[in-house]
Structure formats: structure tokens, C-alpha cells
Design an enzyme around this catalytic site. Structure first.
Site, PDB file in Angstrom:
ATOM      1  N   ARG A  38       0.812  -1.209   0.000  1.00 33.73           N
ATOM      2  CA  ARG A  38       0.000   0.000   0.000  1.00 33.73           C
ATOM      3  C   ARG A  38       0.855   1.273   0.000  1.00 33.73           C
ATOM      4  NH1 ARG A  38      -5.170  -2.005   1.342  1.00 33.73           N
ATOM      5  NH2 ARG A  38      -5.886  -0.122   0.358  1.00 33.73           N
ATOM      6  N   ARG A  42      -2.745   6.197  -0.323  1.00 32.79           N
ATOM      7  CA  ARG A  42      -2.692   6.242   1.130  1.00 32.79           C
ATOM      8  C   ARG A  42      -2.048   7.500   1.668  1.00 32.79           C
ATOM      9  NH1 ARG A  42      -4.183   1.454   4.518  1.00 32.79           N
ATOM     10  NH2 ARG A  42      -6.067   1.012   3.343  1.00 32.79           N
ATOM     11  N   ASP A  87      -6.805  -2.225  -7.403  1.00 35.46           N
ATOM     12  CA  ASP A  87      -7.394  -2.786  -6.196  1.00 35.46           C
ATOM     13  C   ASP A  87      -7.760  -4.233  -6.472  1.00 35.46           C
ATOM     14  OD1 ASP A  87      -8.437  -1.957  -3.373  1.00 35.46           O
ATOM     15  OD2 ASP A  87      -9.960  -3.271  -4.214  1.00 35.46           O
ATOM     16  N   TYR A 162     -15.423 -10.746   0.284  1.00 32.33           N
ATOM     17  CA  TYR A 162     -16.191  -9.548  -0.100  1.00 32.33           C
ATOM     18  C   TYR A 162     -17.449  -9.920  -0.880  1.00 32.33           C
ATOM     19  CZ  TYR A 162     -12.385  -6.578   1.482  1.00 32.33           C
ATOM     20  OH  TYR A 162     -11.462  -5.946   2.268  1.00 32.33           O
TER      21      TYR A 162
HETATM   22  C1  LIG Z   1      -8.104  -6.242   1.272  1.00 31.55           C
HETATM   23  C2  LIG Z   1      -7.580  -5.384   0.137  1.00 31.55           C
HETATM   24  C3  LIG Z   1      -8.310  -4.397  -0.575  1.00 31.55           C
HETATM   25  N1  LIG Z   1      -7.464  -3.881  -1.517  1.00 31.55           N
HETATM   26  C4  LIG Z   1      -6.226  -4.456  -1.422  1.00 31.55           C
HETATM   27  C5  LIG Z   1      -6.290  -5.424  -0.406  1.00 31.55           C
HETATM   28  C6  LIG Z   1      -5.156  -6.336  -0.017  1.00 31.55           C
HETATM   29  C7  LIG Z   1      -4.113  -5.595   0.729  1.00 31.55           C
HETATM   30  C8  LIG Z   1      -4.383  -5.416   2.185  1.00 31.55           C
HETATM   31  O1  LIG Z   1      -4.615  -6.399   2.862  1.00 31.55           O
HETATM   32  O2  LIG Z   1      -4.306  -4.261   2.633  1.00 31.55           O
HETATM   33  C9  LIG Z   1      -5.032  -4.258  -2.253  1.00 31.55           C
HETATM   34  C10 LIG Z   1      -4.712  -2.911  -2.742  1.00 31.55           C
HETATM   35  N2  LIG Z   1      -5.497  -1.787  -2.782  1.00 31.55           N
HETATM   36  C11 LIG Z   1      -4.804  -0.745  -3.334  1.00 31.55           C
HETATM   37  C12 LIG Z   1      -3.536  -1.240  -3.728  1.00 31.55           C
HETATM   38  C13 LIG Z   1      -2.579  -0.366  -4.526  1.00 31.55           C
HETATM   39  C14 LIG Z   1      -1.190  -0.629  -4.548  1.00 31.55           C
HETATM   40  C15 LIG Z   1      -0.480  -0.431  -3.224  1.00 31.55           C
HETATM   41  O3  LIG Z   1      -0.156   0.713  -2.888  1.00 31.55           O
HETATM   42  O4  LIG Z   1      -0.173  -1.420  -2.547  1.00 31.55           O
HETATM   43  C16 LIG Z   1      -3.461  -2.581  -3.331  1.00 31.55           C
HETATM   44  C17 LIG Z   1      -2.314  -3.572  -3.462  1.00 31.55           C
HETATM   45  C18 LIG Z   1      -5.278   0.620  -3.553  1.00 31.55           C
HETATM   46  C19 LIG Z   1      -6.388   1.123  -2.711  1.00 31.55           C
HETATM   47  N3  LIG Z   1      -7.551   0.478  -2.363  1.00 31.55           N
HETATM   48  C20 LIG Z   1      -8.338   1.306  -1.626  1.00 31.55           C
HETATM   49  C21 LIG Z   1      -7.685   2.553  -1.484  1.00 31.55           C
HETATM   50  C22 LIG Z   1      -8.239   3.760  -0.735  1.00 31.55           C
HETATM   51  C23 LIG Z   1      -9.238   4.438  -1.601  1.00 31.55           C
HETATM   52  C24 LIG Z   1      -8.967   5.908  -1.755  1.00 31.55           C
HETATM   53  O5  LIG Z   1      -7.799   6.364  -1.665  1.00 31.55           O
HETATM   54  O6  LIG Z   1      -9.945   6.600  -2.048  1.00 31.55           O
HETATM   55  C25 LIG Z   1      -6.466   2.446  -2.169  1.00 31.55           C
HETATM   56  C26 LIG Z   1      -5.424   3.515  -2.360  1.00 31.55           C
HETATM   57  C27 LIG Z   1      -9.686   0.966  -1.104  1.00 31.55           C
HETATM   58  C28 LIG Z   1      -9.766  -0.335  -0.417  1.00 31.55           C
HETATM   59  N4  LIG Z   1      -9.786  -1.556  -1.037  1.00 31.55           N
HETATM   60  C29 LIG Z   1      -9.811  -2.555  -0.089  1.00 31.55           C
HETATM   61  C30 LIG Z   1      -9.806  -1.938   1.181  1.00 31.55           C
HETATM   62  C31 LIG Z   1      -9.836  -2.681   2.505  1.00 31.55           C
HETATM   63  C32 LIG Z   1      -9.764  -0.547   0.969  1.00 31.55           C
HETATM   64  C33 LIG Z   1      -9.619   0.541   2.008  1.00 31.55           C
HETATM   65  C34 LIG Z   1     -10.895   1.219   2.363  1.00 31.55           C
HETATM   66  C35 LIG Z   1     -10.550   2.512   3.089  1.00 31.55           C
HETATM   67  O7  LIG Z   1     -10.096   2.452   4.230  1.00 31.55           O
HETATM   68  O8  LIG Z   1     -10.715   3.570   2.461  1.00 31.55           O
HETATM   69  C36 LIG Z   1      -9.739  -4.006  -0.405  1.00 31.55           C
END
Ligand SMILES: Cc1c2[nH]c(c1CCC(=O)O)Cc1[nH]c(c(CCC(=O)O)c1C)Cc1[nH]c(c(CCC(=O)O)c1C)Cc1[nH]c(c(C)c1CCC(=O)O)C2
Length: 355
Positions: A38, A42, A87, A162
Site C-alpha cells: 500500500r 494512502r 485494487d 467480499y
Molecule cells: C483487502 C484489500 C483491498 N485492496 C487491497 C487489499 C489487499 C491488501 C491489504 O490487505 O491491505 C489491495 C490494494 N489496494 C490498493 C492497492 C494499490 C497498490 C499499493 O499501494 O499497494 C493494493 C495492493 C489501492 C487502494 N484500495 C483502496 C484505497 C483507498 C481508496 C482511496 O484512496 O480513495 C487504495 C489507495 C480501497 C480499499 N480496497 C480494499 C480496502 C480494505 C480498501 C480501504 C478502504 C478505506 O479504508 O478507504 C480491499
């Protein structure tokens, strides 16, 4: 080569010789390579700026934004690998599943998958469904030069969590109830997801990803016997489908201390470890022939530089005897992390391990 085998990809020599790929192959390295789960998005202000007014899933479909966001942490932190900005639910969206990523919540599925009839909604993924991924990776590999790009996908269990729950969950009660109560439906669901996941990883590797990570973030909720019986076959199918490319395959989950051996045996070259198990102990559990990735507790980054260094030292000491070590956090970067703490951490690991 048999018909179902895939050709090795043409990872450029400069990328092949990077510290990251060497560590994945358990070869000697000039310094321990570092990247952060991530790292893209972030905590970075430049990320928030380019994302302004663009919904998460839309940003994943725009090659210009994907390229910029993937490169941001590489420019800022001097990490040894980039992770493709996307994602885990992107391939599901691409085959027409009605889902969205809600800010601060995560993936939400409009109509959860609960019955055999629902399975029909999970059609195969074709490269045309995700042509923006191929395009973005083409742009990225040119910009990245000798820095490897890591492709990724969600593992069948975590995707199923999910799809069956309809959104994030703490207990996975619907998914686990299906697993225990209707094992045939569950197996068919995971097998469908394995095919979709494998197709999505192949697109990324063929476009130029030099390694892939399978995120089984929530599989630590299972006992080893249930993992082995009800999940491992699907994850192994994914790893097997991309084995012929010769790119390193990383397997990661949270709270998976009891599953580490099985997660390696599923077909990983590198096993990701969270902060709960020290790396020397993780190596004993995984057994020989695999590199390890991890495992600094991401919350330490909210303390002082001295405390971060002390905790990092512990990780490096535990990793000293490993065959191959890729330094990472034990889970993803948390959104409120100070980006400068990450930059300092990369520098510290590089200087402490320079050979
Ligand atoms: C379980 C999971 C998800 N997504 C992902 C996982 C596995 C990794 C882990 O265990 O953390 C994987 C993921 N999601 C994202 C990446 C991008 C690459 C990286 O930086 O690693 C990766 C590798 C971008 C994202 N995916 C997400 C964001 C945030 C959305 C935003 O910035 O608006 C990003 C940058 C959204 C997302 N998508 C998911 C979640 C739990 C969330 C967070 C919700 C929140 O707290 O806002 C599902």
C-alpha cells in the site's frame, strides 16, 4: 513445452539483476531490498492531489493516473520495487459485478453471491476486459527502467469474503457458513475466482510485471485444516497457472502464523509474513527453498525515528540467516503515516544491510 504452459517473460536484464528480484530468487544482494504494501496512494499528499474528484475505481481504469500514482512512492522513497496501482476488486468490476469502493469503508457488493444461481455472474476475464491494465503497464515499465514492477491480485478466499459478505467483515460469517455448510458451492465459487485471478495476473505479467503478489489478506481467520481442504486448492491453481513465466510469486496474508507452511506449499516463491511471527521463526515454519517478505509492524511508524530504527533492527537481526529477505511492513501503510518516516526507513534498511 506443453500446450498449457506459458512462455517465460522477457523481463529486461537490468530488472532481473535488481536487488528485489535477486532476493526473491534467494541470491546474494547488494542491500536488502525494500518496498511497502500500500505504498501507492494512502499517505502521500501528491496522491490525494491527483485523486481529487476521481472515484477510486475510475482512477484504476485511467492509465495516466495509474502510472503517476504507481511512480509517486518510487520517486519519493527510493524503494526497490513499484506496486501496480489498482485494487483487488478491479477484475470483478471488469467482468460486470456490481460493486463500488466506498471511501473509508472498502469494497461493497450490491448483490452478494450466496447461491448456485449467483455463480453464473462470475464469467471469465479476458485481456480486453482490462485493456487499461496492459496500457498502463506498458507506460510504467518504460518509466521505471531498472525498477521492477509488482503486479497483484486478491486471492480466491479474500475475494470470496467480499463477494459473499457484500462488503468488509470482521467475522466472515456468511463466507465461512458457505464453506462449512455447502462445500461444493464453496469449491465451485473459489475455483471460478481462481480462474479470474489467474487471468488477471497473466495480463499483468504479459504486459511487463516482473513479480506478482497474491493478497490473501483475510485468510488468517481460518484453521490450517480448513485452509488446506477448502482454500489451498484454489490458491494453488492460481500459482500453477503463472508458474511457467518464471516471475517470482509472493503470497501474503494477515494473521497467518499458523498457515505459513501451507501458504508456501500452495506454490509461492516468497512468503509474506505479518508482524506477529519473527522472521527466524517464520523461516522454520515455512521450511527451506522460499524467500520471506516482511515484517515491521506498520504502527511503529507513528513513534519516533529512534523507536523505528530499534524495531527495524530487530527485524533485520531475525532475518540475518534467511536465504532471501525482502523488507516490508507486516501489513499495508496506514493512511495517516508520515511519508518522511517511510523515506527514512528505506534509507536505514539500505545502509544497515549494504554489503
Ligand atoms: C483487502 C484489500 C483491498 N485492496 C487491497 C487489499 C489487499 C491488501 C491489504 O490487505 O491491505 C489491495 C490494494 N489496494 C490498493 C492497492 C494499490 C497498490 C499499493 O499501494 O499497494 C493494493 C495492493 C489501492 C487502494 N484500495 C483502496 C484505497 C483507498 C481508496 C482511496 O484512496 O480513495 C487504495 C489507495 C480501497 C480499499 N480496497 C480494499 C480496502 C480494505 C480498501 C480501504 C478502504 C478505506 O479504508 O478507504 C480491499
Amino acid at each position: 513445452m506443453s500446450a498449457n504452459q506459458t512462455p517465460p517473460t522477457a523481463t529486461p536484464d537490468a530488472v532481473k539483476n535488481s536487488a528485489f528480484l535477486k532476493a526473491c530468487r534467494r541470491e546474494p544482494v547488494p542491500h536488502t531490498p525494500v518496498w511497502f504494501m500500500r505504498q501507492a496512494g494512502r499517505s502521500l499528499p501528491e496522491y490525494r492531489k491527483v485523486r481529487e474528484g476521481v472515484p477510486m475505481l475510475e482512477s484504476c481504469m485511467r492509465p495516466d493516473l495509474v502510472t503517476e500514482i504507481t511512480l509517486q512512492p518510487v520517486r519519493r522513497h527510493n524503494v526497490d520495487a513499484a506496486i501496480y496501482f489498482s485494487d483487488i476488486v478491479v477484475p470483478l468490476k471488469a467482468i460486470g459485478i456490481d460493486l463500488d469502493i466506498k471511501p473509508g469503508v472498502g469494497p461493497v457488493v450490491e448483490n452478494p453471491i450466496r447461491t448456485r444461481a449467483d455463480l453464473a455472474r462470475l464469467r471469465d476475464l479476458t485481456p480486453e476486459d482490462v485493456s487499461y491494465v496492459t496500457e498502463a503497464i506498458g507506460l510504467l515499465t518504460r518509466e521505471l527502467g531498472a525498477t521492477p514492477l509488482i503486479g497483484f491480485a486478491g486471492a480466491p478466499f479474500t475475494l470470496a469474503s467480499y463477494l459473499v459478505e457484500g462488503g468488509p467483515s470482521r467475522t466472515y460469517e456468511n463466507a465461512k457458513a458457505m464453506m462449512y455448510g455447502d462445500p461444493e458451492l464453496w469449491a465451485d465459487l473459489l475455483d471460478r475466482l481462481a480462474d479470474i485471478t489467474a487471468a488477471f495476473l497473466k495480463v499483468q505479467i504479459e504486459a511487463g510485471a516482473a513479480a506478482v503478489q497474491l493478497f490473501d489478506s483475510w485468510v488468517g481467520s481460518l484453521a490450517p485444516a480448513d485452509y488446506e481442504r477448502s482454500v489451498m486448492p484454489a490458491s494453488a491453481k492460481v500459482f500453477e497457472a503463472v508458474a511457467g513465466y518464471g516471475v517470482p510469486r509472493i503470497h501474503f496474508g494477515v494473521g497467518t502464523g499458523e498457515l505459513l507452511r501451507l501458504m508456501g506449499e500452495a506454490g509461492a516463491d516468497v512468503v509474506g509474513v505479518d508482524w506477529r511471527v519473527p522472521l527466524d521463526e517464520a523461516a522454520r515454519r515455512v521450511g527451506p527453498g522460499k524467500a520471506l517478505q516482511g515484517n515491521l509492524d506498520p504502527t511503529i511508524l507513528f513513534t519516533t525515528p529512534e523507536a523505528v530504527e530499534a524495531k527495524t533492527r530487530e527485524v533485520l537481526d531475525a532475518a540475518a540467516g534467511l536465504e532471501g529477505h525482502v523488507f516490508n511492513l507486516g501489513h499495508g501503510v496506514m493512511p495517516s503515516t508520515d511519508p518522511d518516516a517511510l523515506t527514512r526507513l528505506v534509507e536505514y534498511v539500505h545502509t544497515q544491510t549494504a554489503r
